[in-house]
Write an enzyme that holds these catalytic residues in place. Structure first.
Site, PDB file in Angstrom:
ATOM      1  N   HIS A  17       9.520  -6.341 -18.460  1.00  0.00           N
ATOM      2  CA  HIS A  17      10.289  -6.477 -17.247  1.00  0.00           C
ATOM      3  C   HIS A  17      11.640  -6.780 -17.360  1.00  0.00           C
ATOM      4  O   HIS A  17      12.611  -6.406 -16.693  1.00  0.00           O
ATOM      5  CB  HIS A  17       9.495  -7.686 -16.306  1.00  0.00           C
ATOM      6  N   LYS A  41      -5.056  -7.575  -4.856  1.00  0.00           N
ATOM      7  CA  LYS A  41      -4.990  -8.340  -6.076  1.00  0.00           C
ATOM      8  C   LYS A  41      -5.204  -9.761  -5.834  1.00  0.00           C
ATOM      9  O   LYS A  41      -4.164 -10.350  -5.043  1.00  0.00           O
ATOM     10  CB  LYS A  41      -4.019  -7.855  -7.000  1.00  0.00           C
ATOM     11  N   ARG A  90       6.454   2.580 -18.595  1.00  0.00           N
ATOM     12  CA  ARG A  90       6.146   2.415 -20.155  1.00  0.00           C
ATOM     13  C   ARG A  90       5.486   3.615 -20.809  1.00  0.00           C
ATOM     14  O   ARG A  90       5.993   4.096 -22.202  1.00  0.00           O
ATOM     15  CB  ARG A  90       4.976   1.463 -20.290  1.00  0.00           C
ATOM     16  N   SER A 128       1.608  -7.215 -17.661  1.00  0.00           N
ATOM     17  CA  SER A 128       1.115  -8.825 -17.308  1.00  0.00           C
ATOM     18  C   SER A 128      -0.100  -8.882 -17.417  1.00  0.00           C
ATOM     19  O   SER A 128      -0.715 -10.293 -17.671  1.00  0.00           O
ATOM     20  CB  SER A 128       1.625  -8.914 -15.700  1.00  0.00           C
TER      21      SER A 128
HETATM   22  O1  PNS Z   1       4.085  -4.549 -10.660  1.00  0.00           O
HETATM   23  P1  PNS Z   1       3.149  -3.729  -9.827  1.00  0.00           P
HETATM   24  O2  PNS Z   1       1.702  -4.340  -9.524  1.00  0.00           O
HETATM   25  O3  PNS Z   1       3.013  -2.432 -10.664  1.00  0.00           O
HETATM   26  O4  PNS Z   1       4.061  -3.458  -8.737  1.00  0.00           O
HETATM   27  C1  PNS Z   1       3.437  -2.780  -7.695  1.00  0.00           C
HETATM   28  C2  PNS Z   1       4.494  -2.715  -6.305  1.00  0.00           C
HETATM   29  C3  PNS Z   1       4.432  -4.275  -5.915  1.00  0.00           C
HETATM   30  C4  PNS Z   1       5.869  -2.290  -6.861  1.00  0.00           C
HETATM   31  C5  PNS Z   1       3.989  -1.773  -5.136  1.00  0.00           C
HETATM   32  O5  PNS Z   1       2.408  -2.247  -4.964  1.00  0.00           O
HETATM   33  C6  PNS Z   1       4.855  -1.891  -4.042  1.00  0.00           C
HETATM   34  O6  PNS Z   1       5.597  -1.160  -3.767  1.00  0.00           O
HETATM   35  N1  PNS Z   1       4.272  -2.778  -2.832  1.00  0.00           N
HETATM   36  C7  PNS Z   1       4.854  -2.768  -1.636  1.00  0.00           C
HETATM   37  C8  PNS Z   1       3.992  -2.210  -0.548  1.00  0.00           C
HETATM   38  C9  PNS Z   1       4.328  -0.525  -0.402  1.00  0.00           C
HETATM   39  O7  PNS Z   1       5.265  -0.480  -0.016  1.00  0.00           O
HETATM   40  N2  PNS Z   1       3.539   0.228  -1.095  1.00  0.00           N
HETATM   41  C10 PNS Z   1       3.997   1.775  -1.023  1.00  0.00           C
HETATM   42  C11 PNS Z   1       3.416   2.453  -0.121  1.00  0.00           C
HETATM   43  S1  PNS Z   1       1.666   2.369   0.192  1.00  0.00           S
END
Ligand code: PNS
Length: 161
Positions: A17, A41, A90, A128
């Site tokens: 990150h 989660k 990645r 993570s």
């Molecule tokens: O580090 P991660 O877990 O891959 O991050 C995922 C994240 C937080 C970027 C994703 O879950 C997200 O955008 N969450 C906000 C809710 C949202 O807008 N979801 C997309 C439309 S369903």
């Protein structure tokens, strides 16, 4: 003012990150690193703990702000005046999910662009979840996460969660 949001769970923040943050911050006037709470989660760290760890780790970057939110990412980006969503890629395995998210975000907010930064090769395997598993099993975390984060992971598992 060019504002971007780099969203994620950051549970906890890793050097992968950090690589994305350090390489994308110079591209914008402000980069907002936003901790999102995923209701599906169970996190190891609270949103406040994750924000604190990212703040400690990005203190040297003057245009980086750290925040947390829940709800839709595109609503948050609009609220903060961000025109770009930064994501780290990645490997090919990340692509399908990230592509899906980018499409949904584009549908929700056509004016916001998603910018993918390909993670440096030395972090392409890092996640993570690997860090949490190593932390739980007492494995070596050096080189994976910043020292301040390593201490928090150790403390978390020695406290028995
Ligand atoms: O580090 P991660 O877990 O891959 O991050 C995922 C994240 C937080 C970027 C994703 O879950 C997200 O955008 N969450 C906000 C809710 C949202 O807008 N979801 C997309 C439309 S369903």
């Amino acid at each position: 003012m060019r504002i971007a949001v780099y969203p994620g769970s950051f549970d906890p923040i890793t050097y992968g990150h950090m690589d994305v943050i350090e390489r994308s911050a110079p591209l914008f006037d402000r980069l907002i690193v936003a901790v999102f709470c995923n209701p599906l989660k169970e996190p190891l760290f609270s949103a406040d703990e994750r924000v604190e760890m990212i703040r400690e780790s990005t203190r040297h970057l003057s245009n980086v702000e750290v925040d947390s939110s829940d709800g839709l990412l595109t609503d948050y980006a609009r609220r903060r005046g961000a025109g770009v969503i930064v994501k780290g890629l990645r490997a090919v395995s990340d692509f399908l999910f990230e592509f899906q998210m980018a499409m949904v975000n584009k549908y929700n907010a056509p004016e916001i662009e998603t910018l993918f930064i390909v993670t440096s090769p030395q972090y392409s395997y890092l996640s993570s979840s690997i860090v949490r598993e190593l932390g739980q099993l007492g494995g070596c975390l050096k080189g994976f996460i910043p020292p301040n984060v390593e201490k928090r992971v150790r403390d978390k598992f020695s406290a028995g969660r």
